[in-house]
Design a protein around this motif. Sequence first.
Motif, PDB file in Angstrom:
ATOM      1  N   ILE A   1       0.848  -1.198   0.000  1.00  0.00           N
ATOM      2  CA  ILE A   1       0.000   0.000   0.000  1.00  0.00           C
ATOM      3  C   ILE A   1       0.880   1.242   0.000  1.00  0.00           C
ATOM      4  CG2 ILE A   1      -1.802   1.266   1.246  1.00  0.00           C
ATOM      5  CD1 ILE A   1      -2.416  -1.463   2.657  1.00  0.00           C
ATOM      6  N   LEU A   2       0.499   2.215  -0.783  1.00  0.00           N
ATOM      7  CA  LEU A   2       1.171   3.505  -0.805  1.00  0.00           C
ATOM      8  C   LEU A   2       0.208   4.524  -0.211  1.00  0.00           C
ATOM      9  CD1 LEU A   2       3.819   4.749  -1.923  1.00  0.00           C
ATOM     10  CD2 LEU A   2       2.513   5.387  -3.939  1.00  0.00           C
ATOM     11  N   ILE A   3       0.614   5.191   0.851  1.00  0.00           N
ATOM     12  CA  ILE A   3      -0.210   6.223   1.484  1.00  0.00           C
ATOM     13  C   ILE A   3       0.305   7.569   0.986  1.00  0.00           C
ATOM     14  CG2 ILE A   3      -1.022   7.227   3.652  1.00  0.00           C
ATOM     15  CD1 ILE A   3      -1.812   4.271   3.322  1.00  0.00           C
TER      16      ILE A   3
ATOM     17  N   LYS B   1       3.698   9.487   1.592  1.00  0.00           N
ATOM     18  CA  LYS B   1       3.834   9.593   3.044  1.00  0.00           C
ATOM     19  C   LYS B   1       4.332   8.283   3.643  1.00  0.00           C
ATOM     20  CE  LYS B   1       2.739  13.784   3.129  1.00  0.00           C
ATOM     21  NZ  LYS B   1       3.805  14.740   3.371  1.00  0.00           N
ATOM     22  N   TYR B   2       3.807   7.148   3.190  1.00  0.00           N
ATOM     23  CA  TYR B   2       4.227   5.835   3.660  1.00  0.00           C
ATOM     24  C   TYR B   2       4.184   4.842   2.503  1.00  0.00           C
ATOM     25  CZ  TYR B   2       3.256   7.553   8.375  1.00  0.00           C
ATOM     26  OH  TYR B   2       3.248   8.286   9.528  1.00  0.00           O
ATOM     27  N   THR B   3       5.138   3.925   2.521  1.00  0.00           N
ATOM     28  CA  THR B   3       5.099   2.768   1.646  1.00  0.00           C
ATOM     29  C   THR B   3       5.038   1.550   2.552  1.00  0.00           C
ATOM     30  OG1 THR B   3       6.448   3.876  -0.021  1.00  0.00           O
ATOM     31  CG2 THR B   3       6.311   1.477  -0.157  1.00  0.00           C
ATOM     32  N   ILE B   4       4.025   0.731   2.330  1.00  0.00           N
ATOM     33  CA  ILE B   4       3.835  -0.479   3.128  1.00  0.00           C
ATOM     34  C   ILE B   4       3.984  -1.676   2.193  1.00  0.00           C
ATOM     35  CG2 ILE B   4       2.230  -1.760   4.595  1.00  0.00           C
ATOM     36  CD1 ILE B   4       0.938   1.014   5.250  1.00  0.00           C
TER      37      ILE B   4
ATOM     38  N   ARG C   1       3.898  -5.768   2.037  1.00  0.00           N
ATOM     39  CA  ARG C   1       3.441  -6.987   2.729  1.00  0.00           C
ATOM     40  C   ARG C   1       3.043  -6.691   4.172  1.00  0.00           C
ATOM     41  NH1 ARG C   1       5.171 -12.149  -0.154  1.00  0.00           N
ATOM     42  NH2 ARG C   1       5.843 -11.325  -2.147  1.00  0.00           N
ATOM     43  N   GLY C   2       2.411  -5.535   4.358  1.00  0.00           N
ATOM     44  CA  GLY C   2       1.885  -5.162   5.661  1.00  0.00           C
ATOM     45  C   GLY C   2       2.866  -4.491   6.604  1.00  0.00           C
ATOM     46  N   VAL C   3       4.111  -4.261   6.168  1.00  0.00           N
ATOM     47  CA  VAL C   3       5.134  -3.658   7.023  1.00  0.00           C
ATOM     48  C   VAL C   3       5.563  -2.314   6.430  1.00  0.00           C
ATOM     49  CG1 VAL C   3       7.469  -3.956   7.947  1.00  0.00           C
ATOM     50  CG2 VAL C   3       5.958  -5.943   7.724  1.00  0.00           C
ATOM     51  N   VAL C   4       5.645  -1.274   7.267  1.00  0.00           N
ATOM     52  CA  VAL C   4       6.081   0.041   6.782  1.00  0.00           C
ATOM     53  C   VAL C   4       7.536  -0.074   6.326  1.00  0.00           C
ATOM     54  CG1 VAL C   4       6.525   2.453   7.393  1.00  0.00           C
ATOM     55  CG2 VAL C   4       4.481   1.303   8.267  1.00  0.00           C
ATOM     56  N   ALA C   5       7.757   0.200   5.041  1.00  0.00           N
ATOM     57  CA  ALA C   5       9.090   0.111   4.455  1.00  0.00           C
ATOM     58  C   ALA C   5       9.708   1.491   4.237  1.00  0.00           C
ATOM     59  CB  ALA C   5       9.028  -0.640   3.130  1.00  0.00           C
TER      60      ALA C   5
ATOM     61  N   ASP D   1       8.844  12.389   4.319  1.00  0.00           N
ATOM     62  CA  ASP D   1       9.001  13.623   5.082  1.00  0.00           C
ATOM     63  C   ASP D   1       7.629  14.252   5.288  1.00  0.00           C
ATOM     64  OD1 ASP D   1       9.862  15.989   6.220  1.00  0.00           O
ATOM     65  OD2 ASP D   1      10.869  16.717   4.434  1.00  0.00           O
ATOM     66  N   ASP D   2       7.372  14.712   6.484  1.00  0.00           N
ATOM     67  CA  ASP D   2       6.074  15.338   6.769  1.00  0.00           C
ATOM     68  C   ASP D   2       6.004  16.810   6.364  1.00  0.00           C
ATOM     69  OD1 ASP D   2       7.552  16.652   8.691  1.00  0.00           O
ATOM     70  OD2 ASP D   2       6.553  15.752  10.406  1.00  0.00           O
TER      71      ASP D   2
END
Length: 90
Positions: free
Chosen positions: A61-63, A71-74, A76-80, A84-85
């Motif tokens: 998942i890409l947030i 903002k986040y790359t997940i 297989r269910g783990v934040v990879a 930067d905010d």
Amino acid sequence: MLENGTLAGSILKMHEGAQQMLSMKDVSIKNIVEMTAMNPAKQVGMFKTKGSILDGKDADILIVDDQLSIKYTICRGVVAFEGDDGNGTN
């Protein structure tokens, strides 16, 4: 895809292309998800495990924010990756 079956490439990053699409009239977020996740997974024969969020898939998942900045790359269910905010911190 080229006639010989190879994928053509570009130096444009996927999220940058998605950002450009977002600025176009009559292109929805749904269209962008189809173009950047579902269609590529189907094209390379991986739609059973990639390209959408359903039971049994890999939980990749890409947030992104409203400008499609990552903002986040997940994976297989783990934040990879945590982006930067905008304030120099994560």
